[in-house]
Motif scaffolding. Sequence first.
Motif, PDB file in Angstrom:
ATOM      1  N   ASP A 203      -5.640   9.827  24.152  1.00 54.04           N
ATOM      2  CA  ASP A 203      -5.898  10.916  25.092  1.00 54.04           C
ATOM      3  C   ASP A 203      -4.933  10.899  26.265  1.00 54.04           C
ATOM      4  O   ASP A 203      -4.587  11.947  26.806  1.00 54.04           O
ATOM      5  CB  ASP A 203      -7.340  10.836  25.618  1.00 54.04           C
ATOM      6  N   VAL A 204      -4.494   9.705  26.667  1.00 55.94           N
ATOM      7  CA  VAL A 204      -3.586   9.582  27.805  1.00 55.94           C
ATOM      8  C   VAL A 204      -2.839   8.256  27.722  1.00 55.94           C
ATOM      9  O   VAL A 204      -3.364   7.278  27.169  1.00 55.94           O
ATOM     10  CB  VAL A 204      -4.371   9.703  29.137  1.00 55.94           C
ATOM     11  N   LEU A 205      -1.618   8.225  28.241  1.00 55.37           N
ATOM     12  CA  LEU A 205      -0.798   7.020  28.221  1.00 55.37           C
ATOM     13  C   LEU A 205      -0.508   6.565  29.638  1.00 55.37           C
ATOM     14  O   LEU A 205      -0.313   7.382  30.538  1.00 55.37           O
ATOM     15  CB  LEU A 205       0.542   7.283  27.512  1.00 55.37           C
ATOM     16  N   VAL A 206      -0.454   5.242  29.833  1.00 52.71           N
ATOM     17  CA  VAL A 206       0.011   4.645  31.085  1.00 52.71           C
ATOM     18  C   VAL A 206       1.312   3.932  30.740  1.00 52.71           C
ATOM     19  O   VAL A 206       1.315   2.979  29.964  1.00 52.71           O
ATOM     20  CB  VAL A 206      -1.018   3.657  31.661  1.00 52.71           C
ATOM     21  N   LEU A 207       2.421   4.394  31.297  1.00 57.15           N
ATOM     22  CA  LEU A 207       3.747   3.920  30.903  1.00 57.15           C
ATOM     23  C   LEU A 207       4.481   3.290  32.077  1.00 57.15           C
ATOM     24  O   LEU A 207       4.739   3.951  33.085  1.00 57.15           O
ATOM     25  CB  LEU A 207       4.563   5.102  30.355  1.00 57.15           C
TER      26      LEU A 207
ATOM     27  N   MET B 129      13.939  -1.284  25.578  1.00 53.03           N
ATOM     28  CA  MET B 129      13.931   0.175  25.684  1.00 53.03           C
ATOM     29  C   MET B 129      13.283   0.570  26.999  1.00 53.03           C
ATOM     30  O   MET B 129      12.088   0.369  27.213  1.00 53.03           O
ATOM     31  CB  MET B 129      13.184   0.786  24.495  1.00 53.03           C
ATOM     32  N   HIS B 130      14.058   1.154  27.891  1.00 51.72           N
ATOM     33  CA  HIS B 130      13.582   1.539  29.221  1.00 51.72           C
ATOM     34  C   HIS B 130      12.465   2.570  29.109  1.00 51.72           C
ATOM     35  O   HIS B 130      12.445   3.397  28.193  1.00 51.72           O
ATOM     36  CB  HIS B 130      14.751   2.112  30.024  1.00 51.72           C
TER      37      HIS B 130
ATOM     38  N   ASP C 274      13.451   6.143  28.686  1.00 54.17           N
ATOM     39  CA  ASP C 274      13.905   6.448  27.327  1.00 54.17           C
ATOM     40  C   ASP C 274      12.711   6.647  26.390  1.00 54.17           C
ATOM     41  O   ASP C 274      12.742   7.504  25.504  1.00 54.17           O
ATOM     42  CB  ASP C 274      14.804   5.332  26.800  1.00 54.17           C
ATOM     43  N   VAL C 275      11.671   5.845  26.594  1.00 51.03           N
ATOM     44  CA  VAL C 275      10.438   6.020  25.821  1.00 51.03           C
ATOM     45  C   VAL C 275       9.868   7.412  26.068  1.00 51.03           C
ATOM     46  O   VAL C 275       9.504   8.142  25.140  1.00 51.03           O
ATOM     47  CB  VAL C 275       9.401   4.942  26.180  1.00 51.03           C
ATOM     48  N   LEU C 276       9.801   7.794  27.339  1.00 45.74           N
ATOM     49  CA  LEU C 276       9.254   9.099  27.710  1.00 45.74           C
ATOM     50  C   LEU C 276      10.100  10.229  27.134  1.00 45.74           C
ATOM     51  O   LEU C 276       9.573  11.211  26.602  1.00 45.74           O
ATOM     52  CB  LEU C 276       9.187   9.212  29.230  1.00 45.74           C
TER      53      LEU C 276
END
Length: 230
Positions: A48-52, A59-60, A63-65
Amino acid sequence: MKNSVLIIDDDKELCELLTQYLQLQGFSVESTHDGAQALRQLQRKQYDVLVLDIMLPGMHGLDVLRELRESNNTPVLMLTARGEDTDRIVGLELGADDYLPKPCNPRELAARLRAILRRANNAAGQGSKPTEVTAGDTTLNSGSRTAVYRDRALSLTSAEFNLLKLLVERAGQVVDKETLSQEALGRPLTAYDRSIDVHVSKIRRKLSAAGAGELILNVRGLGYQFALDE
């Protein structure tokens, strides 16, 4: 049903702390400590939601985002180093929904996640009640969550859609940043918070790419105003 959260952070102790707190607050929580692994996990399972965390090894986080946003619209809250304004601005431009500086207060994190989820749930709930708002050549449909300028579609994130809708609904009026933050982002405006400015800048660029003139005016010291086409 509990809202599911994936925490992507290489600080295992912090992940454990946040997991314990969020679980007590009624969330279902998993964590991973590697960006590439997180992307593989997101291909297999929906959250439902990510904490990044931005400062990931290998991998920075940005870059993931960036890669995530190519095919996945799951809401993202970034964790950034305190004082790293550039990372926050770039993250918002890449499609993050919100951010918190580290070290973060678990209670504040839970509150921000609830605000993001309320926004997403409200958007989903509007699907059966489509309504349109129009100002000049700009039209937004709250049912389909689509926006167009003349005949050109505007590809907006959830936060951008909410902000533009609010401004279009009040076209000709100045809307202060506190109101924009409360009603569009679901949280109070905090000191030195540039989220509204970054989102508005992105909306302006998208309107410009569709052929619009300067429709969103910055009223210095007051807020923003949506102007009708000349």
